[in-house]
Enzyme design. Structure first.
Site, PDB file in Angstrom:
ATOM      1  N   SER A   7    -102.745 -14.090  74.057  1.00 27.07           N
ATOM      2  CA  SER A   7    -104.135 -13.745  74.377  1.00 27.07           C
ATOM      3  C   SER A   7    -104.558 -14.523  75.610  1.00 27.07           C
ATOM      4  CB  SER A   7    -105.040 -14.106  73.203  1.00 27.07           C
ATOM      5  OG  SER A   7    -106.384 -14.025  73.610  1.00 27.07           O
ATOM      6  N   HIS A  30    -102.454  -9.465  75.335  1.00 26.19           N
ATOM      7  CA  HIS A  30    -103.714  -9.226  74.617  1.00 26.19           C
ATOM      8  C   HIS A  30    -104.895  -9.668  75.488  1.00 26.19           C
ATOM      9  CE1 HIS A  30    -106.007  -8.707  70.846  1.00 26.19           C
ATOM     10  NE2 HIS A  30    -106.690  -9.790  71.210  1.00 26.19           N
ATOM     11  N   ASP A  32    -109.084  -9.938  75.591  1.00 27.42           N
ATOM     12  CA  ASP A  32    -110.289  -9.971  74.759  1.00 27.42           C
ATOM     13  C   ASP A  32    -111.532  -9.681  75.585  1.00 27.42           C
ATOM     14  OD1 ASP A  32    -109.296 -10.776  72.141  1.00 27.42           O
ATOM     15  OD2 ASP A  32    -108.707 -12.650  73.119  1.00 27.42           O
ATOM     16  N   MET A  34    -115.516  -9.308  75.549  1.00 24.93           N
ATOM     17  CA  MET A  34    -116.680  -9.688  74.725  1.00 24.93           C
ATOM     18  C   MET A  34    -117.954  -9.471  75.527  1.00 24.93           C
ATOM     19  SD  MET A  34    -115.359 -13.324  73.262  1.00 24.93           S
ATOM     20  CE  MET A  34    -113.670 -13.571  72.744  1.00 24.93           C
ATOM     21  N   HIS A  67    -108.684  -5.538  73.370  1.00 27.81           N
ATOM     22  CA  HIS A  67    -109.463  -5.749  72.142  1.00 27.81           C
ATOM     23  C   HIS A  67    -110.938  -5.760  72.534  1.00 27.81           C
ATOM     24  CE1 HIS A  67    -110.402  -8.899  68.729  1.00 27.81           C
ATOM     25  NE2 HIS A  67    -111.057  -7.767  68.575  1.00 27.81           N
ATOM     26  N   MET A  69    -114.526  -6.286  71.881  1.00 26.80           N
ATOM     27  CA  MET A  69    -115.524  -6.902  70.990  1.00 26.80           C
ATOM     28  C   MET A  69    -116.884  -6.645  71.612  1.00 26.80           C
ATOM     29  SD  MET A  69    -113.440 -10.357  70.130  1.00 26.80           S
ATOM     30  CE  MET A  69    -112.314 -10.113  71.501  1.00 26.80           C
ATOM     31  N   MET A 138    -108.505  -9.310  61.892  1.00 24.03           N
ATOM     32  CA  MET A 138    -108.974 -10.588  62.439  1.00 24.03           C
ATOM     33  C   MET A 138    -108.802 -11.683  61.388  1.00 24.03           C
ATOM     34  SD  MET A 138    -109.862  -9.970  65.506  1.00 24.03           S
ATOM     35  CE  MET A 138    -110.343 -11.666  65.854  1.00 24.03           C
ATOM     36  N   ASP A 176    -104.892 -11.471  64.474  1.00 27.77           N
ATOM     37  CA  ASP A 176    -105.481 -12.175  65.620  1.00 27.77           C
ATOM     38  C   ASP A 176    -106.364 -13.321  65.157  1.00 27.77           C
ATOM     39  OD1 ASP A 176    -106.643 -12.845  68.045  1.00 27.77           O
ATOM     40  OD2 ASP A 176    -107.666 -10.918  68.337  1.00 27.77           O
TER      41      ASP A 176
HETATM   42  C1  DX5 Z   1    -110.984 -14.223  69.182  1.00 31.49           C
HETATM   43  C2  DX5 Z   1    -110.017 -13.416  69.989  1.00 31.49           C
HETATM   44  C3  DX5 Z   1    -108.623 -13.903  69.952  1.00 31.49           C
HETATM   45  C4  DX5 Z   1    -108.411 -15.296  70.506  1.00 31.49           C
HETATM   46  C5  DX5 Z   1    -107.338 -15.939  69.680  1.00 31.49           C
HETATM   47  O1  DX5 Z   1    -112.196 -13.570  69.152  1.00 31.49           O
HETATM   48  O2  DX5 Z   1    -109.991 -12.055  69.527  1.00 31.49           O
HETATM   49  O3  DX5 Z   1    -107.706 -12.985  70.537  1.00 31.49           O
HETATM   50  O4  DX5 Z   1    -108.048 -15.322  71.857  1.00 31.49           O
HETATM   51  O5  DX5 Z   1    -107.230 -17.251  70.045  1.00 31.49           O
HETATM   52  P1  DX5 Z   1    -106.448 -18.331  69.167  1.00 31.49           P
HETATM   53  O6  DX5 Z   1    -105.016 -17.855  69.047  1.00 31.49           O
HETATM   54  O7  DX5 Z   1    -106.605 -19.557  69.954  1.00 31.49           O
HETATM   55  O8  DX5 Z   1    -107.124 -18.382  67.823  1.00 31.49           O
HETATM   56 ZN    ZN Z   2    -108.391 -10.666  70.294  1.00 30.20          ZN
END
Ligand code: DX5
Ligand code: ZN
Length: 220
Positions: A7, A30, A32, A34, A67, A69, A138, A176
């Protein structure tokens, strides 16, 4: 063999292309996204997805696993696909018209995936399981990297694997949040096919051996 999806939320954004090249031995990249609304944090948007896609094109060719969010993800499917998303994953909790959004993702040419927060029951996605290629469970509440793995997600991973068998489906089970070399074995033995790992890779001095070790994870 378990797939590993680093990620980039935990990467050094000042050296993003270099960081992406350094995890080239992984399986998926991956990303993310947000919006500060669906989750209480802002992160990556379209320009970074474009930059990540350009970086993998030049090097590892890893599929870009996006992903989302964000609230109203249906408004952005085309744009994320055009920016380079190979997989587009939307949260069940963000989609009152989940069935339609997943169809739109497929129409746009990406692999559709559905995501469940730790507090959401697996049963809520039963009606769309035949539309998805990826189920993302998650194992932390989304919004931040570096959180502790929530143990109750193991039961949900087992349920996803059991229902896949019972219904003769073929979706991949991705997990994740809070995954490290130390606990990856338990996640894999519950039924995970793909491990998303942020700080557990980018917080290590050397990425390829960590990726190898995660990939070899087995139950104790
Ligand atoms: C959290 C993200 C994850 C995050 C995971 O909202 O969706 O993908 O980057 O990070 P670690 O592996 O550090 O928990
Ligand atoms: Zn993620």
């Amino acid at each position: 063999m378990t797939k590993i999806a680093p990620s980039i939320l935990a990467a050094d954004f000042g050296r993003l292309a270099e960081e992406i090249a350094a995890v080239g031995s992984a399986d998926w990249l991956h990303v993310d996204v947000m919006d500060g609304h669906f989750v209480p944090n802002l992160s990556i948007g379209l320009p970074i997805v474009e930059a990540a896609k350009a970086a993998v094109k030049d090097t590892s060719k890893l599929p870009v696993d996006v992903h989302l969010m964000i609230s109203n993800p249906e408004l952005y499917i085309e744009q994320y696909r055009e920016a380079g998303a190979d997989h587009i994953l939307v949260h069940q909790e963000a989609c009152p018209h989940l069935h339609a959004v997943l169809q739109d993702i497929r129409k746009a040419g990406a692999r559709p995936g559905v995501v469940l927060n730790p507090g959401t029951s697996f049963d809520l996605i039963e009606p769309v399981l035949d539309l998805v290629e990826i189920v993302l469970i998650m194992s932390v509440n989304p919004g931040f990297g570096g959180q502790a793995f929530i143990d109750s997600s193991l039961g949900k991973i087992e349920q996803a694997a059991r229902r896949r068998g019972e219904r003769g489906l073929a979706y991949e089970i991705e997990v994740d949040g809070g995954i490290k070399v130390q606990n990856a074995g338990r996640v894999v033995s519950a039924g995970a096919d793909v491990l998303v790992v942020g700080t557990g890779i980018f917080g290590q001095p050397d990425y390829p051996p960590t990726i190898d070790e995660l990939r070899r994870s087995r139950a104790d």
